[in-house]
Design a protein around this motif. Structure first.
Motif, PDB file in Angstrom:
ATOM      1  N   LEU A  21       0.774  -1.085  -0.061  1.00 16.80           N
ATOM      2  CA  LEU A  21      -0.160   0.102   0.061  1.00 16.80           C
ATOM      3  C   LEU A  21       0.792   1.298   0.041  1.00 16.80           C
ATOM      4  N   PRO A  22       0.418   2.468  -0.557  1.00 14.75           N
ATOM      5  CA  PRO A  22       1.146   3.588  -0.405  1.00 14.75           C
ATOM      6  C   PRO A  22       1.368   3.979   1.116  1.00 14.75           C
ATOM      7  N   GLY A  23       2.531   4.711   1.178  1.00 12.47           N
ATOM      8  CA  GLY A  23       2.750   5.239   2.808  1.00 12.47           C
ATOM      9  C   GLY A  23       3.431   4.270   3.446  1.00 12.47           C
ATOM     10  N   ASP A  24       3.738   4.581   4.683  1.00  8.82           N
ATOM     11  CA  ASP A  24       4.645   3.882   5.694  1.00  8.82           C
ATOM     12  C   ASP A  24       4.046   2.344   6.305  1.00  8.82           C
ATOM     13  N   PRO A  25       4.182   1.388   5.691  1.00  2.00           N
ATOM     14  CA  PRO A  25       3.708   0.100   6.166  1.00  2.00           C
ATOM     15  C   PRO A  25       3.789  -0.292   7.645  1.00  2.00           C
ATOM     16  N   ALA A  26       4.539   0.498   8.335  1.00  6.85           N
ATOM     17  CA  ALA A  26       4.856   0.365   9.849  1.00  6.85           C
ATOM     18  C   ALA A  26       3.808   1.499  10.575  1.00  6.85           C
ATOM     19  N   PHE A  27       3.071   2.188   9.735  1.00  4.48           N
ATOM     20  CA  PHE A  27       2.202   3.183  10.515  1.00  4.48           C
ATOM     21  C   PHE A  27       1.250   2.346  11.338  1.00  4.48           C
ATOM     22  N   GLY A  28       1.189   3.177  12.511  1.00  3.38           N
ATOM     23  CA  GLY A  28       0.446   2.478  13.890  1.00  3.38           C
ATOM     24  C   GLY A  28       1.710   2.173  14.877  1.00  3.38           C
ATOM     25  N   ASP A  29       2.765   2.139  14.754  1.00  4.37           N
ATOM     26  CA  ASP A  29       3.782   2.159  15.997  1.00  4.37           C
ATOM     27  C   ASP A  29       3.815   3.527  16.636  1.00  4.37           C
ATOM     28  N   PRO A  30       4.350   3.482  17.794  1.00  2.00           N
ATOM     29  CA  PRO A  30       4.299   4.825  18.799  1.00  2.00           C
ATOM     30  C   PRO A  30       5.085   5.890  17.844  1.00  2.00           C
ATOM     31  N   LEU A  31       6.274   5.625  17.162  1.00  2.00           N
ATOM     32  CA  LEU A  31       7.039   6.724  16.276  1.00  2.00           C
ATOM     33  C   LEU A  31       6.105   7.387  15.520  1.00  2.00           C
ATOM     34  N   SER A  32       5.235   6.536  14.678  1.00  2.00           N
ATOM     35  CA  SER A  32       4.657   7.059  13.458  1.00  2.00           C
ATOM     36  C   SER A  32       3.575   7.653  13.668  1.00  2.00           C
ATOM     37  N   VAL A  33       2.880   7.551  14.947  1.00  2.00           N
ATOM     38  CA  VAL A  33       1.492   8.082  15.188  1.00  2.00           C
ATOM     39  C   VAL A  33       1.710   9.278  16.333  1.00  2.00           C
TER      40      VAL A  33
END
Length: 254
Positions: A21-33
């Motif tokens: 998918l477009p974007g960061d596949p690790a979206f959802g961890d504390p750093l990314s949110v």
């Protein structure tokens, strides 16, 4: 449905699919949110409701937020899509002085340094991202403002009177498109800015070709400064993390 929602094999398949998918596949961890923005805020709120337990539904939701964030970046409302000028500063020979000065004198001096150099940064539209002992990292939307802030900050620093130490500061500026994640800025352009600063030796202000090209034609002349090409010493090691074709310049008198 609830059993399928908790199946580890199904969760793994969805996580794998998020890589495409477009974007960061690790979206959802504390750093990314942890940073600002709509997708981050929704992800934080959802995490409070569903908790840390892995589930297929949670992965699907994060995938949707991941795409949303990527779409925002494409239209300029996210992070990493607009030019940012990154500044790094560092005090010359500070560590050697602090060893003999002691902790109390060192702390007091660092407070005075912050009082001297941070207002010129903020007053010119910069944002101090983090303090790293005797240096700071800041970002600017305008390369011209970054250069003006660098010159003003160094002028303020020279006014400090410290027994046994003459404060000098090297500064590096580089313009690129780093990505803001969790209140910090990451990416190769941040690394380049730090390496450009390292080329500053005993208190020079260095700018990359990218920053120099982005300046208004009259900015340096208005400030009474010129940019001279930086030439690495014959036996000096190359700056790691800097493209070989990137030219670096020294601001005379800065």
């Amino acid at each position: 449905m609830s059993v399928a929602n908790q199946r580890t094999d199904l969760i793994g398949v969805i996580r794998k699919a998020r890589e495409n998918l477009p974007g960061d596949p690790a979206f959802g961890d504390p750093l990314s949110v942890s940073g600002p923005g709509g997708p981050q805020a929704v992800a934080r709120a959802a995490d409070k409701l569903v908790g840390d337990t892995p589930s297929a539904a949670k992965e699907i939701g994060l995938g949707a937020l991941q795409v949303w964030q990527a779409m925002l970046e494409r239209v300029g409302r996210g992070k990493g899509s607009e030019p940012i000028t990154v500044m790094f500063t560092d005090l010359v020979s500070f560590s050697r002085w602090s060893l003999t000065a002691g902790d109390e004198a060192t702390l007091e001096f660092l407070r005075r340094v912050a009082t001297a150099i941070e207002p010129p940064i903020v007053d010119r539209g910069g944002r101090v991202i983090k303090r790293m002992g005797d240096g700071v990292m800041a970002v600017f939307l305008s390369p011209d403002a970054a250069v003006r802030a660098a010159i003003a900050a160094k002028r303020q620093l020279t006014a400090l009177d410290v027994p046994g130490y003459r404060p000098q500061m090297r500064i590096g500026l580089h313009t690129g498109s780093p990505r803001e994640i969790g209140g910090d800025w990451l990416g190769v352009d941040v690394t380049i800015a730090a390496r450009v600063m390292e080329a500053g030796g005993n208190g020079n202000t260095m700018i990359s070709q990218t920053t120099l090209d982005a300046l208004r034609p009259d900015t340096l002349a208005d400030l009474g400064h010129t940019a001279r090409p930086y030439r690495r010493g014959l036996f000096a090691a190359p700056l790691s993390g800097v493209p070989e074709d990137l030219k670096i310049f020294r601001l005379d008198g800065a």
